[in-house]
Design an enzyme around this catalytic site. Structure first.
Site, PDB file in Angstrom:
ATOM      1  N   GLN A 105      39.725 -30.343  77.403  1.00  0.00           N
ATOM      2  CA  GLN A 105      39.067 -31.439  77.034  1.00  0.00           C
ATOM      3  C   GLN A 105      38.586 -31.361  75.693  1.00  0.00           C
ATOM      4  O   GLN A 105      38.058 -30.407  74.953  1.00  0.00           O
ATOM      5  CB  GLN A 105      37.778 -31.205  78.130  1.00  0.00           C
ATOM      6  CG  GLN A 105      37.270 -32.679  78.201  1.00  0.00           C
ATOM      7  CD  GLN A 105      35.803 -32.486  78.898  1.00  0.00           C
ATOM      8  OE1 GLN A 105      34.917 -31.775  78.375  1.00  0.00           O
ATOM      9  NE2 GLN A 105      35.625 -33.319  79.897  1.00  0.00           N
ATOM     10  N   TYR A 177      28.304 -38.608  75.209  1.00  0.00           N
ATOM     11  CA  TYR A 177      28.824 -37.956  73.943  1.00  0.00           C
ATOM     12  C   TYR A 177      29.277 -39.201  73.156  1.00  0.00           C
ATOM     13  O   TYR A 177      29.482 -40.365  73.659  1.00  0.00           O
ATOM     14  CB  TYR A 177      29.730 -37.082  74.047  1.00  0.00           C
ATOM     15  CG  TYR A 177      29.109 -35.529  74.769  1.00  0.00           C
ATOM     16  CD1 TYR A 177      28.038 -34.900  74.119  1.00  0.00           C
ATOM     17  CD2 TYR A 177      29.514 -35.074  76.089  1.00  0.00           C
ATOM     18  CE1 TYR A 177      27.330 -34.012  74.664  1.00  0.00           C
ATOM     19  CE2 TYR A 177      29.082 -34.186  76.461  1.00  0.00           C
ATOM     20  CZ  TYR A 177      27.733 -33.502  75.946  1.00  0.00           C
ATOM     21  OH  TYR A 177      27.151 -32.421  76.483  1.00  0.00           O
ATOM     22  N   ARG A 229      37.716 -39.149  80.629  1.00  0.00           N
ATOM     23  CA  ARG A 229      36.649 -39.341  81.780  1.00  0.00           C
ATOM     24  C   ARG A 229      35.700 -40.000  81.043  1.00  0.00           C
ATOM     25  O   ARG A 229      35.409 -40.076  79.745  1.00  0.00           O
ATOM     26  CB  ARG A 229      36.235 -37.433  81.560  1.00  0.00           C
ATOM     27  CG  ARG A 229      35.169 -37.264  82.776  1.00  0.00           C
ATOM     28  CD  ARG A 229      34.914 -35.857  82.923  1.00  0.00           C
ATOM     29  NE  ARG A 229      34.518 -35.642  84.221  1.00  0.00           N
ATOM     30  CZ  ARG A 229      33.494 -34.826  84.647  1.00  0.00           C
ATOM     31  NH1 ARG A 229      32.921 -33.836  83.656  1.00  0.00           N
ATOM     32  NH2 ARG A 229      33.237 -34.579  85.885  1.00  0.00           N
ATOM     33  N   GLY A 321      33.365 -28.381  90.629  1.00  0.00           N
ATOM     34  CA  GLY A 321      32.715 -27.643  89.527  1.00  0.00           C
ATOM     35  C   GLY A 321      32.031 -26.427  89.889  1.00  0.00           C
ATOM     36  O   GLY A 321      32.466 -25.377  90.056  1.00  0.00           O
ATOM     37  N   ARG A 322      30.872 -26.793  90.209  1.00  0.00           N
ATOM     38  CA  ARG A 322      29.540 -25.802  90.696  1.00  0.00           C
ATOM     39  C   ARG A 322      30.263 -24.959  91.701  1.00  0.00           C
ATOM     40  O   ARG A 322      29.967 -23.786  91.423  1.00  0.00           O
ATOM     41  CB  ARG A 322      28.343 -26.365  90.839  1.00  0.00           C
ATOM     42  CG  ARG A 322      27.611 -26.930  89.788  1.00  0.00           C
ATOM     43  CD  ARG A 322      26.493 -28.004  90.131  1.00  0.00           C
ATOM     44  NE  ARG A 322      26.966 -29.222  90.621  1.00  0.00           N
ATOM     45  CZ  ARG A 322      26.222 -30.270  90.926  1.00  0.00           C
ATOM     46  NH1 ARG A 322      24.900 -29.925  90.764  1.00  0.00           N
ATOM     47  NH2 ARG A 322      26.803 -31.402  91.541  1.00  0.00           N
TER      48      ARG A 322
END
Length: 375
Positions: A105, A177, A229, A321-322
């Site tokens: 990424q 971002y 993304r 993910g988590r």
């Protein structure tokens, strides 16, 4: 033996460029704050990825910064110079040796960069508009030539990913971002070719996509994935709405990307504004995209049932993910018919067993509500 109702999760998937995934489960990109001071990947970081790359079909790494002034946090690994290729190669190799595809990424933090991690504290963005958060620095507005230079940097880091042996890159246009800052009417108040109308706010994100794809065409000797993304909405006013995002999705779909990856905390979260629709954002995006490009869904998927319910919306790929931090054997347990053994809460005594680097562990333990934790 897999419970037949979960068979769909284990069907192989082939991207349009011929790259094949063994199943539909991907490790979502998650920051781990654990790289070495010099920007190389650390032993603990590599081991963390090895532990989580065995069951999933593809791993999307935490973000790496493409420009020196794009570093978003301490403990982030670097991809902005050729000196970093051996470090990137070490990570790609470790992931691929476990049988998963490795995707790097790539990102620039823009106004989200803390002044103490970028050269001379020079925080930059599309416009001189700070994040709506106490104590946020006011960024310096990038010049036209600096913008062109950062676009070039995304291409250069893509070349490094190819040389390091990654199977693809994911352009990080989400989570506030720099790429998102150019698309957002909150952070982009420019009136030149890079901002103003919705179309002009798309200029930077699409230029990054074009540059990355050009580099892949020039340097990749075999199929190489390019994904993108994005975050569907922003809470700020003005900010990105669901309507804006559907325009972004249409523009990205025309770019022959290999996949689109939605960034939401909850798969079932609904739009705030911009569309009259009671379905989840991911379902709306999936319908808009149709069969033109695969969509990766994500967000608060903890159990096998959670994954099945999400998959049944028609989304072809799921990023976890988590839950893969909490239970790195999640995929194998479902595959072996042991889904009732899945652990869905983090045990405070399990850091070593779960191979979680200390900086990430500290961030988890000290961020209330980020993870379900056993008390």
């Amino acid at each position: 033996m897999t419970n037949p109702k979960y068979d769909g999760l284990f069907k192989p998937f082939t991207f349009s460029n011929g790259i094949q995934l063994d199943n539909r489960i991907i490790l979502a990109p998650m920051t781990n704050y654990s790289s070495n001071e010099d920007g190389t990947v650390s032993d603990s970081e590599v081991n963390y990825y090895i532990r989580r790359s065995k069951g999933v079909s593809m791993v999307i790494t935490a973000c790496t910064y493409v420009s020196a002034n794009g570093k978003g946090f301490s403990g982030e690994f670097a991809g902005h110079t050729d000196e970093m290729i051996p470090s990137l190669k070490r990570l790609a190799t470790a992931i691929k040796e476990q049988g998963a595809k490795a995707v790097l990424q790539i990102f620039h933090g823009g106004r989200m960069c803390p002044p103490d991690v970028v050269p001379n504290g020079d925080v930059v963005s599309a416009s001189a508009v700070p994040v709506e958060q106490e104590g946020s620095p006011t960024p310096r507005e990038l010049t036209d030539s600096e913008i062109e230079s950062i676009i070039h940097d995304f291409g250069e880091t893509t070349r490094r990913a190819i040389e390091a042996g990654f199977d693809g890159v994911e352009i990080h246009g989400a989570n506030g971002y720099l790429i998102q800052q150019f698309f957002s009417p909150h952070s982009n108040r420019r009136e030149d070719r890079w901002g103003g109308s919705l179309e002009k706010r798309l200029t930077f994100p699409l230029a990054v996509v074009d540059e990355v794809k050009k580099v892949v065409d020039t340097h990749a000797k075999e199929p190489f994935l390019v994904g993108y993304r994005f975050s569907p909405e922003e809470p700020e006013t003005p900010g990105i709405t669901m309507k804006d995002t559907l325009a972004l999705v249409d523009a990205l779909t025309n770019k022959n990307l290999d996949y689109l990856h939605v960034s939401v905390l909850d798969f079932w979260s609904k739009p705030r504004r911009g569309v009259e629709d009671t379905r989840s954002r991911i379902e709306i995006i999936q319908e808009r995209v149709g069969d033109r490009v695969p969509v990766i869904g994500v967000g608060s998927i903890y159990t096998a049932e959670d994954a099945l319910k999400a998959f049944e919306t028609g989304i072809p790929l799921l990023a976890i993910g988590r839950e893969l931090i909490i239970d790195p054997d999640w995929v194998q347990k479902i595959k072996e018919g042991r889904e009732n053994e899945i652990i869905t809460k983090l045990n405070r005594d399990d850091q070593e067993k779960l191979v979680i680097p200390d900086p990430l562990w500290q961030a988890i333990i000290h961020t209330p509500g980020w993870f379900p934790i056993e008390d």
